[in-house]
Design an enzyme around this catalytic site. Structure first.
Site, mmCIF file in Angstrom:
data_model
loop_
_atom_site.group_PDB
_atom_site.id
_atom_site.type_symbol
_atom_site.label_atom_id
_atom_site.label_comp_id
_atom_site.label_asym_id
_atom_site.label_seq_id
_atom_site.Cartn_x
_atom_site.Cartn_y
_atom_site.Cartn_z
ATOM 1 N N HIS A 1 60.957 67.134 24.225
ATOM 2 C CA HIS A 1 59.641 67.569 24.711
ATOM 3 C C HIS A 1 59.757 68.413 25.975
ATOM 4 O O HIS A 1 58.958 68.282 26.901
ATOM 5 C CB HIS A 1 58.744 66.359 24.975
ATOM 6 C CG HIS A 1 58.834 65.301 23.927
ATOM 7 N ND1 HIS A 1 58.697 65.587 22.582
ATOM 8 C CD2 HIS A 1 59.066 63.971 24.012
ATOM 9 C CE1 HIS A 1 58.834 64.466 21.885
ATOM 10 N NE2 HIS A 1 59.069 63.481 22.730
ATOM 11 N N GLU B 1 65.525 58.446 14.017
ATOM 12 C CA GLU B 1 66.460 59.342 14.700
ATOM 13 C C GLU B 1 67.784 59.399 13.933
ATOM 14 O O GLU B 1 68.357 60.475 13.735
ATOM 15 C CB GLU B 1 66.707 58.851 16.134
ATOM 16 C CG GLU B 1 65.494 58.869 17.043
ATOM 17 C CD GLU B 1 65.178 60.240 17.614
ATOM 18 O OE1 GLU B 1 65.686 61.249 17.094
ATOM 19 O OE2 GLU B 1 64.411 60.292 18.595
ATOM 20 N N ASP C 1 60.039 67.958 16.077
ATOM 21 C CA ASP C 1 58.985 67.023 16.459
ATOM 22 C C ASP C 1 57.699 67.325 15.691
ATOM 23 O O ASP C 1 56.985 66.410 15.274
ATOM 24 C CB ASP C 1 58.741 67.109 17.959
ATOM 25 C CG ASP C 1 57.692 66.123 18.443
ATOM 26 O OD1 ASP C 1 58.005 64.928 18.503
ATOM 27 O OD2 ASP C 1 56.567 66.550 18.734
ATOM 28 N N ASP D 1 67.565 64.640 20.509
ATOM 29 C CA ASP D 1 67.171 64.114 21.819
ATOM 30 C C ASP D 1 67.369 62.605 21.905
ATOM 31 O O ASP D 1 66.903 61.966 22.845
ATOM 32 C CB ASP D 1 65.723 64.487 22.160
ATOM 33 C CG ASP D 1 64.715 63.929 21.168
ATOM 34 O OD1 ASP D 1 65.061 63.032 20.372
ATOM 35 O OD2 ASP D 1 63.553 64.395 21.185
ATOM 36 N N ASP E 1 65.069 65.249 14.812
ATOM 37 C CA ASP E 1 64.227 64.386 15.634
ATOM 38 C C ASP E 1 63.630 63.315 14.729
ATOM 39 O O ASP E 1 63.554 63.484 13.507
ATOM 40 C CB ASP E 1 63.114 65.195 16.308
ATOM 41 C CG ASP E 1 62.402 64.407 17.409
ATOM 42 O OD1 ASP E 1 62.975 63.415 17.893
ATOM 43 O OD2 ASP E 1 61.271 64.773 17.775
ATOM 44 N N GLY E 2 63.200 62.214 15.323
ATOM 45 C CA GLY E 2 62.584 61.145 14.546
ATOM 46 C C GLY E 2 61.690 60.307 15.428
ATOM 47 O O GLY E 2 61.841 60.292 16.650
#
Length: 239
Positions: free
Chosen positions: A203, A122, A213, A148, A84-85
């Site tokens: 999320h 990301e 995250d 994501d 994630d980023g």
């Protein structure tokens, strides 16, 4: 993108609303039939916990057409990378978070820059995860990267990035592609088709996505203190 989250645990060791994923994770990890979900606001979390709409900690999400590989099965012995980023303000202080699961072994990576963008982080998360597992010797089994970011998944799985590169880093409409330095690195790491990408809704209670995250948030909370500039991004902005 990293931001304040609220984690509703409807069924776990101690049901309730949590503001840090590690605390929520402790309530659901290894708990049979755990029911939980992440939200952007406390009010949403409180409303959901009164009437949870799904079980086992899995969010209802629309099937994505981001990648043709999403319909193919994942080998049981696959090495898994979760990434994630995000960047606060976009652009702003940014970071990536990565979880690598290699059989029984698990490790985490995190890092960031003083001023960068969501998409760059990301991309960099996937790059750092793949660099870690491919060097010095690539594993002799499939690698699955879960993120994501539809930007990353589509860029690789739909061949967009290869097309940009073949056109001299121009998009189909003739406009310059962005983040070409990172796309070039990711294309090099994924040559040969030994890496599959999977999209997951962000999320939404996915344990490893939530942990990634949380790693992003750990880095960005310092407002860039101790982080170096993203010189490639700055050079692109200046050109």
């Amino acid at each position: 993108m990293a931001s304040q989250k609220f984690y509703a645990v409807a069924k776990g060791r101690k049901p309730g609303i949590y503001t840090h994923w590690p605390e929520a994770q402790a309530q659901v990890s290894g708990f049979q039939g755990a029911v939980y979900k992440g939200f952007k606001t406390r009010s949403e979390a409180e409303q959901w916990i009164l009437s949870p709409s799904y079980g086992a900690g899995k969010a209802k999400s629309k099937t994505t057409s981001a990648t043709p590989q999403t319909a193919s099965p994942i080998s049981d012995d696959a090495l898994r990378i979760y990434s994630d980023g995000g960047a606060l303000g976009n652009p702003g202080v940014g970071a990536y978070g990565v979880v690598i699961i290699d059989g029984e072994r698990r490790r985490e990576l995190k890092g960031g820059f003083q001023h960068t963008t969501n998409n760059r982080m990301e991309l960099l998360g996937c790059i750092m995860g793949l660099t870690d597992v491919l060097n010095p010797t690539p594993p002799d089994r499939p690698i699955v990267v879960t993120t994501d970011s539809s930007y990353v998944v589509n860029g690789i799985s739909k061949g967009w990035a290869k097309g940009w590169k073949n056109r001299g880093w121009l998009k189909s409409d003739g406009k310059p592609a962005l983040n070409t330095d990172l796309w070039a690195r990711l294309l090099e790491l994924t040559e040969g088709g030994h890496v599959a990408f999977r999209w997951v809704k962000g999320h939404a209670g996915h344990p490893e996505n939530e942990r990634c995250d949380a790693l992003v948030n750990e880095v960005t909370r310092g407002d860039g203190e101790g982080l170096v500039p993203d010189t490639e991004y700055e050079a692109q902005q200046a050109s």
